[in-house]
Design a protein around this motif. Structure first.
Motif, PDB file in Angstrom:
ATOM      1  N   GLY A  45       0.896  -1.343  -0.302  1.00  0.00           N
ATOM      2  CA  GLY A  45       0.027  -0.016   0.331  1.00  0.00           C
ATOM      3  C   GLY A  45       0.453   1.167   0.103  1.00  0.00           C
ATOM      4  N   PHE A  46       0.252   2.745  -0.458  1.00  0.00           N
ATOM      5  CA  PHE A  46       0.880   3.700   0.068  1.00  0.00           C
ATOM      6  C   PHE A  46       0.411   4.553   1.181  1.00  0.00           C
ATOM      7  N   PHE A  47       1.578   4.397   2.167  1.00  0.00           N
ATOM      8  CA  PHE A  47       1.032   4.662   3.511  1.00  0.00           C
ATOM      9  C   PHE A  47       2.664   5.697   4.024  1.00  0.00           C
ATOM     10  N   PRO A  48       1.537   6.598   4.566  1.00  0.00           N
ATOM     11  CA  PRO A  48       0.318   6.476   5.672  1.00  0.00           C
ATOM     12  C   PRO A  48      -0.288   7.239   4.898  1.00  0.00           C
ATOM     13  N   THR A  49      -2.301   6.741   4.508  1.00  0.00           N
ATOM     14  CA  THR A  49      -2.987   7.372   4.101  1.00  0.00           C
ATOM     15  C   THR A  49      -2.938   9.030   4.864  1.00  0.00           C
ATOM     16  N   PRO A  50      -4.048   8.967   3.736  1.00  0.00           N
ATOM     17  CA  PRO A  50      -4.548  10.978   4.918  1.00  0.00           C
ATOM     18  C   PRO A  50      -5.393  10.596   5.941  1.00  0.00           C
ATOM     19  N   LEU A  51      -5.507  11.659   6.433  1.00  0.00           N
ATOM     20  CA  LEU A  51      -6.129  11.832   7.722  1.00  0.00           C
ATOM     21  C   LEU A  51      -6.880  13.111   7.582  1.00  0.00           C
ATOM     22  N   GLU A  52      -8.549  13.616   7.297  1.00  0.00           N
ATOM     23  CA  GLU A  52      -8.665  14.522   6.460  1.00  0.00           C
ATOM     24  C   GLU A  52     -10.067  15.455   7.231  1.00  0.00           C
ATOM     25  N   ARG A  53      -9.918  15.626   7.494  1.00  0.00           N
ATOM     26  CA  ARG A  53     -11.035  16.602   8.152  1.00  0.00           C
ATOM     27  C   ARG A  53     -12.388  16.699   7.245  1.00  0.00           C
ATOM     28  N   LEU A  54     -13.682  16.423   8.019  1.00  0.00           N
ATOM     29  CA  LEU A  54     -14.694  16.983   7.280  1.00  0.00           C
ATOM     30  C   LEU A  54     -15.230  17.967   8.024  1.00  0.00           C
ATOM     31  N   SER A  55     -14.929  19.002   7.158  1.00  0.00           N
ATOM     32  CA  SER A  55     -15.617  20.409   8.622  1.00  0.00           C
ATOM     33  C   SER A  55     -16.672  19.856   8.380  1.00  0.00           C
ATOM     34  N   ASN A  56     -17.284  20.117   6.856  1.00  0.00           N
ATOM     35  CA  ASN A  56     -19.002  20.697   6.855  1.00  0.00           C
ATOM     36  C   ASN A  56     -20.047  19.436   7.858  1.00  0.00           C
ATOM     37  N   LEU A  57     -19.000  18.451   7.311  1.00  0.00           N
ATOM     38  CA  LEU A  57     -19.952  17.384   8.069  1.00  0.00           C
ATOM     39  C   LEU A  57     -20.200  16.942   9.589  1.00  0.00           C
ATOM     40  N   GLY A  58     -18.810  17.422   9.847  1.00  0.00           N
ATOM     41  CA  GLY A  58     -18.733  17.545  11.190  1.00  0.00           C
ATOM     42  C   GLY A  58     -19.768  18.633  12.205  1.00  0.00           C
ATOM     43  N   ALA A  60     -22.218   2.147   7.520  1.00  0.00           N
ATOM     44  CA  ALA A  60     -21.362   2.708   8.500  1.00  0.00           C
ATOM     45  C   ALA A  60     -21.255   3.853   9.066  1.00  0.00           C
ATOM     46  N   MET A  61     -21.573   4.734   8.267  1.00  0.00           N
ATOM     47  CA  MET A  61     -21.607   6.108   7.411  1.00  0.00           C
ATOM     48  C   MET A  61     -22.493   6.603   8.172  1.00  0.00           C
ATOM     49  N   HIS A  62     -23.524   5.275   8.308  1.00  0.00           N
ATOM     50  CA  HIS A  62     -25.256   6.138   8.655  1.00  0.00           C
ATOM     51  C   HIS A  62     -25.156   5.359  10.033  1.00  0.00           C
ATOM     52  N   GLY A  63     -24.250   4.694  10.536  1.00  0.00           N
ATOM     53  CA  GLY A  63     -24.105   4.201  11.900  1.00  0.00           C
ATOM     54  C   GLY A  63     -23.778   5.884  12.886  1.00  0.00           C
ATOM     55  N   LEU A  64     -22.531   5.920  12.191  1.00  0.00           N
ATOM     56  CA  LEU A  64     -22.511   7.511  12.731  1.00  0.00           C
ATOM     57  C   LEU A  64     -22.777   8.252  12.902  1.00  0.00           C
ATOM     58  N   ILE A  65     -24.078   8.639  12.489  1.00  0.00           N
ATOM     59  CA  ILE A  65     -25.042  10.369  11.826  1.00  0.00           C
ATOM     60  C   ILE A  65     -25.941   9.401  13.399  1.00  0.00           C
ATOM     61  N   SER A  66     -26.307   8.195  13.083  1.00  0.00           N
ATOM     62  CA  SER A  66     -27.670   7.804  14.159  1.00  0.00           C
ATOM     63  C   SER A  66     -27.042   7.760  15.960  1.00  0.00           C
ATOM     64  N   LEU A  67     -25.934   6.600  15.490  1.00  0.00           N
ATOM     65  CA  LEU A  67     -25.090   7.580  17.322  1.00  0.00           C
ATOM     66  C   LEU A  67     -24.768   8.731  17.406  1.00  0.00           C
ATOM     67  N   VAL A  68     -25.074  10.143  16.250  1.00  0.00           N
ATOM     68  CA  VAL A  68     -24.659  10.844  17.011  1.00  0.00           C
ATOM     69  C   VAL A  68     -26.249  11.778  17.670  1.00  0.00           C
ATOM     70  N   GLU A  69     -27.122  10.946  16.519  1.00  0.00           N
ATOM     71  CA  GLU A  69     -28.297  11.868  16.880  1.00  0.00           C
ATOM     72  C   GLU A  69     -29.073  11.364  17.683  1.00  0.00           C
ATOM     73  N   GLN A  70     -28.472   9.902  18.654  1.00  0.00           N
ATOM     74  CA  GLN A  70     -29.008   9.387  20.103  1.00  0.00           C
ATOM     75  C   GLN A  70     -28.527   9.734  21.140  1.00  0.00           C
ATOM     76  N   GLY A  71     -27.184  10.501  21.189  1.00  0.00           N
ATOM     77  CA  GLY A  71     -26.721  10.532  21.442  1.00  0.00           C
ATOM     78  C   GLY A  71     -25.529  10.011  22.065  1.00  0.00           C
ATOM     79  N   LYS A  72     -25.561   8.687  21.452  1.00  0.00           N
ATOM     80  CA  LYS A  72     -24.262   7.240  21.572  1.00  0.00           C
ATOM     81  C   LYS A  72     -22.987   7.966  22.374  1.00  0.00           C
ATOM     82  N   ILE A  73     -22.361   8.993  20.830  1.00  0.00           N
ATOM     83  CA  ILE A  73     -21.734   9.572  20.003  1.00  0.00           C
ATOM     84  C   ILE A  73     -22.398  11.033  20.924  1.00  0.00           C
ATOM     85  N   GLN A  74     -21.232  11.870  21.526  1.00  0.00           N
ATOM     86  CA  GLN A  74     -21.494  13.042  22.522  1.00  0.00           C
ATOM     87  C   GLN A  74     -21.523  14.375  21.537  1.00  0.00           C
TER      88      GLN A  74
END
Length: 332
Positions: free
Chosen positions: A13-26, A292-306
């Motif tokens: 692989g080509f490492f390290p792979t980027p670690l990118e900020r998702l500013s708009n979605l975040g 998986a992203m659907h899960g992340l969004i839902s966990l935030v909306e449910q408060g499981k991710i603060q």
């Protein structure tokens, strides 16, 4: 105690792979959201399995393997990358796939063909009772020809393969330190066979002991994954001689985002694909990362991710699977 680099691996692989900020979605979700771009690992079309195959193919080369056999669904990223890796090292790839023979070869199936893999299709209903015998039969045929065969389990989910995601934690730790950023409070990743999660758990306990790991299941029930991942994490930690102890209850799995079945797009997953594409210009797929992203969004909306949490989403690749589902995506 050992380190992940103490184990032999090939460089794919080509490492390290980027670690990118998702500013708009975040900002829309009210969290600090980064994405680990393991869709950019490069080799064989990219994806998370490249990290595992660096270790697994080193083992295959040492054993002088000539035929590599593995399994997955129709749109298996793992199967596609095993085919590519086998070809790179002069081995023949055989893929035993869950699903009936398709009329059109698209997405990962097209790439399997380009890599020259031998394909066998098993009826989905009988797959789980037939798969072990089918792969063993291919191995026996190869051995009868005098060719050493290696069966790589579904998803490359082995303690050795899990070392790839211990290395991913080490890689992200260095990236965050270079930016003077704190470790994430939560990591979210899709889980289809468990190897990626096992490596993340072992690496995080060593380097980021306060970080929670959330696996969003794209296939099985939570209890099955908890048992499998805790066992694999224990075996991986034992390989490293790290004094870790793992039990099923240590593993956080969310299994409410699979949809109707593995390999079938879900409405929530499709909505997440559209949302991320239009907010960030990032492509997810309908089998793994969209769910998986659907899960992340839902966990935030449910408060499981603060609110305000520092979150890393692990992008495991899979964009070739967008194209076979074009009609479904456009009709949504």
């Amino acid at each position: 105690m050992k380190q992940s680099n103490d184990f032999e691996r090939v460089e794919l692989g080509f490492f390290p792979t980027p670690l990118e900020r998702l500013s708009n979605l975040g900002a829309a979700l009210g969290i600090e959201l980064d994405i680990k771009r393991d869709d950019y690992t490069g080799f064989g079309g990219g994806g998370n399995k490249v990290r595992k195959l660096e270790y697994l193919m080193a083992d295959a080369c040492n054993k002088q393997v000539k035929v590599v056999i593995t399994t997955g669904g129709h749109q298996s990223n793992h199967a596609r990358m095993v085919a590519a890796a086998a070809r790179k090292f002069g081995m023949k790839p055989i893929l035993v796939l869950r699903g009936n023979q398709p009329e059109v070869y698209q997405g990962n199936l097209l790439l399997d063909k380009l890599f020259g893999a031998e394909l066998e299709f098993l009826d989905p209903e009988g797959y789980f009772t037939q798969i072990e015998g089918a792969m063993n039969a291919h191995a026996a045929t190869a051995e009868a020809r005098g060719e050493k065969a290696l069966i790589i389990p579904l998803g490359g989910a082995t303690p050795l393969g899990a070392l790839g995601y211990v290395r991913a934690i080490e890689e992200m730790d260095a990236q965050l330190k270079s930016r003077n950023q704190q470790p994430p409070q939560v990591i979210v990743a899709p889980t289809g066979s468990g190897g990626t999660l096992a490596g993340l758990y072992v690496g995080a306990r060593q380097y980021w002991p306060e970080t929670q790991i959330v696996g969003i299941s794209v296939s099985a029930k939570a209890a099955w994954f908890q048992d499998k991942i805790s066992t694999m994490a224990q075996d991986c930690a034992d390989l490293l001689e790290w004094p870790q102890q793992w039990a099923a209850e240590d593993i956080w799995i969310e299994d409410g985002f699979v949809g109707t079945a593995y390999g079938v797009p879900s409405p929530g997953g499709i909505e997440a694909i559209y949302r991320v594409a239009q907010a960030e210009g990032v492509l997810l797929d309908p089998i793994y990362t969209g769910k998986a992203m659907h899960g992340l969004i839902s966990l935030v909306e449910q408060g499981k991710i603060q609110a305000g949490a520092r979150v890393i989403f692990v992008h495991c690749g899979g964009s070739p699977a967008l194209y076979p589902f074009a009609k479904t995506l456009l009709e949504h």
